[in-house]
Design an enzyme around this catalytic site. Structure first.
Site, PDB file in Angstrom:
ATOM      1  N   ARG A 252      27.338  42.455  30.695  1.00  0.00           N
ATOM      2  CA  ARG A 252      27.152  41.478  29.487  1.00  0.00           C
ATOM      3  C   ARG A 252      25.721  41.174  29.398  1.00  0.00           C
ATOM      4  O   ARG A 252      24.906  40.965  30.303  1.00  0.00           O
ATOM      5  CB  ARG A 252      27.962  40.238  29.827  1.00  0.00           C
ATOM      6  CG  ARG A 252      29.548  40.607  29.920  1.00  0.00           C
ATOM      7  CD  ARG A 252      30.200  39.629  29.734  1.00  0.00           C
ATOM      8  NE  ARG A 252      30.131  38.652  31.080  1.00  0.00           N
ATOM      9  CZ  ARG A 252      29.296  37.634  31.378  1.00  0.00           C
ATOM     10  NH1 ARG A 252      28.569  37.021  30.375  1.00  0.00           N
ATOM     11  NH2 ARG A 252      28.892  36.969  32.619  1.00  0.00           N
TER      12      ARG A 252
ATOM     13  N   LYS B 174      35.513  39.554  26.197  1.00  0.00           N
ATOM     14  CA  LYS B 174      34.845  38.200  26.636  1.00  0.00           C
ATOM     15  C   LYS B 174      34.713  37.572  25.382  1.00  0.00           C
ATOM     16  O   LYS B 174      34.557  36.073  25.124  1.00  0.00           O
ATOM     17  CB  LYS B 174      33.630  38.263  27.155  1.00  0.00           C
ATOM     18  CG  LYS B 174      33.802  38.635  28.758  1.00  0.00           C
ATOM     19  CD  LYS B 174      34.866  37.774  29.487  1.00  0.00           C
ATOM     20  CE  LYS B 174      34.907  38.201  30.869  1.00  0.00           C
ATOM     21  NZ  LYS B 174      36.127  37.332  31.619  1.00  0.00           N
TER      22      LYS B 174
ATOM     23  N   ARG C 184      33.149  49.964  36.477  1.00  0.00           N
ATOM     24  CA  ARG C 184      34.735  49.224  36.118  1.00  0.00           C
ATOM     25  C   ARG C 184      35.692  50.149  35.773  1.00  0.00           C
ATOM     26  O   ARG C 184      35.261  51.271  35.348  1.00  0.00           O
ATOM     27  CB  ARG C 184      34.220  48.404  35.011  1.00  0.00           C
ATOM     28  CG  ARG C 184      33.540  47.236  35.304  1.00  0.00           C
ATOM     29  CD  ARG C 184      34.140  45.854  35.621  1.00  0.00           C
ATOM     30  NE  ARG C 184      33.208  44.843  35.906  1.00  0.00           N
ATOM     31  CZ  ARG C 184      33.641  43.545  36.023  1.00  0.00           C
ATOM     32  NH1 ARG C 184      34.946  43.333  35.986  1.00  0.00           N
ATOM     33  NH2 ARG C 184      32.903  42.380  36.185  1.00  0.00           N
TER      34      ARG C 184
ATOM     35  N   SER D 131      32.779  36.985  39.275  1.00  0.00           N
ATOM     36  CA  SER D 131      32.931  38.405  39.552  1.00  0.00           C
ATOM     37  C   SER D 131      32.297  38.362  41.068  1.00  0.00           C
ATOM     38  O   SER D 131      31.465  38.191  41.510  1.00  0.00           O
ATOM     39  CB  SER D 131      32.063  39.020  38.639  1.00  0.00           C
ATOM     40  OG  SER D 131      31.785  40.319  38.764  1.00  0.00           O
TER      41      SER D 131
ATOM     42  N   ASP E 170      42.422  38.358  34.994  1.00  0.00           N
ATOM     43  CA  ASP E 170      41.161  37.922  34.564  1.00  0.00           C
ATOM     44  C   ASP E 170      41.175  36.540  33.693  1.00  0.00           C
ATOM     45  O   ASP E 170      40.447  35.430  33.724  1.00  0.00           O
ATOM     46  CB  ASP E 170      40.260  38.777  33.999  1.00  0.00           C
ATOM     47  CG  ASP E 170      38.867  38.471  33.782  1.00  0.00           C
ATOM     48  OD1 ASP E 170      38.137  37.831  34.667  1.00  0.00           O
ATOM     49  OD2 ASP E 170      38.357  38.765  32.675  1.00  0.00           O
TER      50      ASP E 170
ATOM     51  N   LYS F 106      39.004  38.204  42.556  1.00  0.00           N
ATOM     52  CA  LYS F 106      40.161  37.671  41.607  1.00  0.00           C
ATOM     53  C   LYS F 106      41.103  38.761  41.499  1.00  0.00           C
ATOM     54  O   LYS F 106      42.528  38.846  41.802  1.00  0.00           O
ATOM     55  CB  LYS F 106      39.660  37.261  40.402  1.00  0.00           C
ATOM     56  CG  LYS F 106      38.982  36.096  40.311  1.00  0.00           C
ATOM     57  CD  LYS F 106      38.830  35.543  38.786  1.00  0.00           C
ATOM     58  CE  LYS F 106      38.505  36.643  37.821  1.00  0.00           C
ATOM     59  NZ  LYS F 106      37.163  37.097  38.135  1.00  0.00           N
ATOM     60  N   THR F 107      40.640  39.996  41.254  1.00  0.00           N
ATOM     61  CA  THR F 107      41.510  41.079  40.948  1.00  0.00           C
ATOM     62  C   THR F 107      42.143  41.614  42.310  1.00  0.00           C
ATOM     63  O   THR F 107      43.294  41.853  42.357  1.00  0.00           O
ATOM     64  CB  THR F 107      40.711  42.139  40.175  1.00  0.00           C
ATOM     65  OG1 THR F 107      40.197  41.870  38.990  1.00  0.00           O
ATOM     66  CG2 THR F 107      41.585  43.607  40.104  1.00  0.00           C
TER      67      THR F 107
ATOM     68  N   HIS G 127      39.479  31.128  33.535  1.00  0.00           N
ATOM     69  CA  HIS G 127      38.855  32.402  34.014  1.00  0.00           C
ATOM     70  C   HIS G 127      39.429  32.602  35.480  1.00  0.00           C
ATOM     71  O   HIS G 127      38.846  32.026  36.289  1.00  0.00           O
ATOM     72  CB  HIS G 127      37.261  32.291  33.889  1.00  0.00           C
ATOM     73  CG  HIS G 127      36.742  33.800  34.183  1.00  0.00           C
ATOM     74  ND1 HIS G 127      35.515  33.667  35.009  1.00  0.00           N
ATOM     75  CD2 HIS G 127      37.048  34.677  34.012  1.00  0.00           C
ATOM     76  CE1 HIS G 127      35.099  34.877  35.002  1.00  0.00           C
ATOM     77  NE2 HIS G 127      36.057  35.655  34.718  1.00  0.00           N
TER      78      HIS G 127
END
Length: 536
Positions: A61, A201, A322, A238, A257, A242-243, A220
């Protein structure tokens, strides 16, 4: 044009003022989008049938190039210290130039929604220049049945034109790349970047603005649910896990997410997952790895070998490789994207200083303190110029996507935690036995064992000690977990070195939280860490 587009002329773009002499492709499915992306040279096929695209100059980003329109509606509600402002006139000029740039180009349209709770969702029309971007956003947002598309009425529109170049003097940006968000008209313009994550996003940013006014907490976070309906939320920046940690084969995955927490429980904003693939392996993350070998998955910036097999250990292009895939590619994913009120909240940090324990229990005040802090750390080599661990504080674990002041989200979360009796935990997936470069990464087996104990309630039954620096409660011993790892100081060969590092990190927390002190009450201020005398 797809059959859906043919039989629904109401899907036209005239309402946007968007007219083109090129073709407009409405709501194409994966096979058609594959064909278009390959025919146009936008992407390649992997040996296993996934689509792989290169995002060009931008492999992540561009937060400094994101601007929000400052008008009569947003003036008093947007946290302008955190959001770049653009005037309505500058946005109008940009919009007019976007429409001119699109004329004569082929365009791809997807009609989707953000939010699995249909009473709170954001119907979104996404117009893209690239076919693979259309597949990406189709994977990431929530797809509709044909009969729903027939009556679709968008509330928000995203126009994504990577070949557009902004004019700073005319448009008020800072480079040729510009992400402009008009929260009043609910229009987002993305130009000058091929990085597809900007689209998803942008939906998150809009929901972060819209939902708090309805008493709904945007988060988030990833989320999953146990067989007894015990939902859990995982906050984290990041690279904190989380994932990975929410993809538990023994629990139902709600999403990886973005979620909302409303009157009826939690709900996914998305219909897909956007997982990091650097050093991805079938052994460590089998469910995510399997998605990279499926037709329909989009890989970003992943290097292929001469047989077109992805090399997930190759970070030469970027560490931010990704994969984007529909949620139902995960075998135990929720079909509804909804769950009950959470029983546990996990705040994830990857502490590269080697100071934090692998897990700690937080009081509600401590939870708000750490939520507003949003701490993790960068390590050497991940960014140019980073040669030693650097603390990163991203408030609410997602500052770039937060239009409102953090205190609004913090107070909402605190009320929900109190109202539903939620247990809160801080989990360190970073380093133990020393800082990055000396210590080692926290064993994922230990992290999973501690999380399992937290989620099934057994962790609350063990003996705890009070951490001398941060004041939270840390388990002394947990069945199945090596006891020494629970006390980070004991894992360091250089105990005085640990004390110096702990004092350094505590100071960073205190300095960072200074900007929030006037927005929180005394109980939250008292949850701040304190520098202690070195232990014997």
């Amino acid at each position: 044009m797809s059959e859906i587009g043919k039989r629904n002329p109401a899907l036209g773009l005239d309402a946007l003022g968007l007219r083109t002499s090129g073709k407009v492709y409405y709501n194409l499915g994966p096979a058609e989008l594959y064909e278009e992306a390959l025919r146009r040279g936008e992407a390649r096929l992997t040996a296993h049938g996934a689509l792989v695209a290169d995002t060009g100059q931008y492999t992540g980003r561009s937060p400094k190039d994101k601007f929000v329109v400052r008008d009569g509606n947003t003036e008093a509600h947007v946290w302008w210290d955190n959001n770049n402002a653009m005037t309505p006139a500058q946005f109008d000029a940009l919009y007019a130039d976007f429409l001119k740039h699109a004329a004569g180009r082929d365009l791809f349209v997807q009609d989707l929604i953000g939010g699995a709770d249909r009473s709170l969702c954001l119907p979104t029309r996404v117009v893209t220049e690239f076919a693979w971007h259309s597949l990406f956003i189709r994977n990431l947002l929530i797809r509709l049945a044909d009969e729903e598309i027939a009556g679709f009425a968008p509330e928000m529109t995203i126009i994504d034109l990577p070949s557009f170049r902004a004019d700073n003097a005319r448009h008020g940006g800072r480079s040729e790349t510009l992400i402009a968000v008009d929260l009043t008209r609910k229009i987002v313009l993305i130009g000058g970047t091929q990085y597809a994550g900007e689209m998803k996003k942008s939906v998150f940013t809009a929901l972060n603005y819209i939902l708090p006014a309805k008493g709904v907490m945007p988060m988030h976070c990833s989320a999953n649910e146990g067989p007894d309906g015990d939902a859990a939320v995982f906050f984290g920046l990041s690279g904190t896990g989380k994932t990975t940690l929410s993809a538990d084969p023994k629990r139902t995955l709600i999403g990886d997410d973005e979620h909302g927490w409303g009157p009826d429980g939690i709900f996914n904003f998305e219909g897909g997952c956007y997982a990091k693939t650097i050093r991805l392996s079938a052994e460590a993350e089998p469910e995510i790895f399997a998605t990279t070998r499926r037709f329909g998955t989009v890989l970003e910036n992943v290097v292929l070998d001469d047989k077109r097999v992805p090399d997930f250990n190759d970070g030469s292009r970027t560490e931010n490789t990704r994969c984007a895939y529909p949620l139902d590619f995960i075998p135990n994913a929720s079909a509804t994207g909804r769950a009950s009120h959470p029983k546990n909240i996990i705040m994830l940090t990857a502490d590269a200083f080697g100071v934090m324990p692998p897990i700690a229990k937080l009081t509600p005040a401590q939870a708000m303190y750490h939520f507003l802090s949003g701490y993790t750390a960068k390590v050497a080599g991940t960014e140019r110029g980073v040669t030693e661990p650097e603390a990163t504080f991203s408030t609410c674990f997602g500052a770039p996507f937060m239009p409102r002041h953090p205190s609004e989200y913090g107070n909402l979360l605190r009320e929900l935690i109190a109202g539903h009796g939620v247990d809160c935990w801080l989990v360190n997936t970073g380093w133990t036995g020393g800082a990055y470069g000396v210590g080692s990464r926290m064993p994922i087996k230990a992290t999973r064992a501690l999380l399992t104990a937290a989620l099934d309630g057994s962790l609350k039954q063990v003996e705890f000690r009070t951490d001398p620096n941060f004041g939270f409660e840390v388990p002394v011993s947990v069945p199945g977990v090596e006891q020494s790892i629970l006390d980070p100081r004991s894992t360091w060969a250089d105990k005085e070195g640990y004390d110096r590092q702990a004092a350094k990190l505590v100071g960073m927390f205190i300095d960072n939280f200074g900007k929030f002190e006037s927005h929180v009450d005394a109980t939250v201020r008292s949850a701040a860490p304190r520098v202690q005398e070195a232990a014997e």
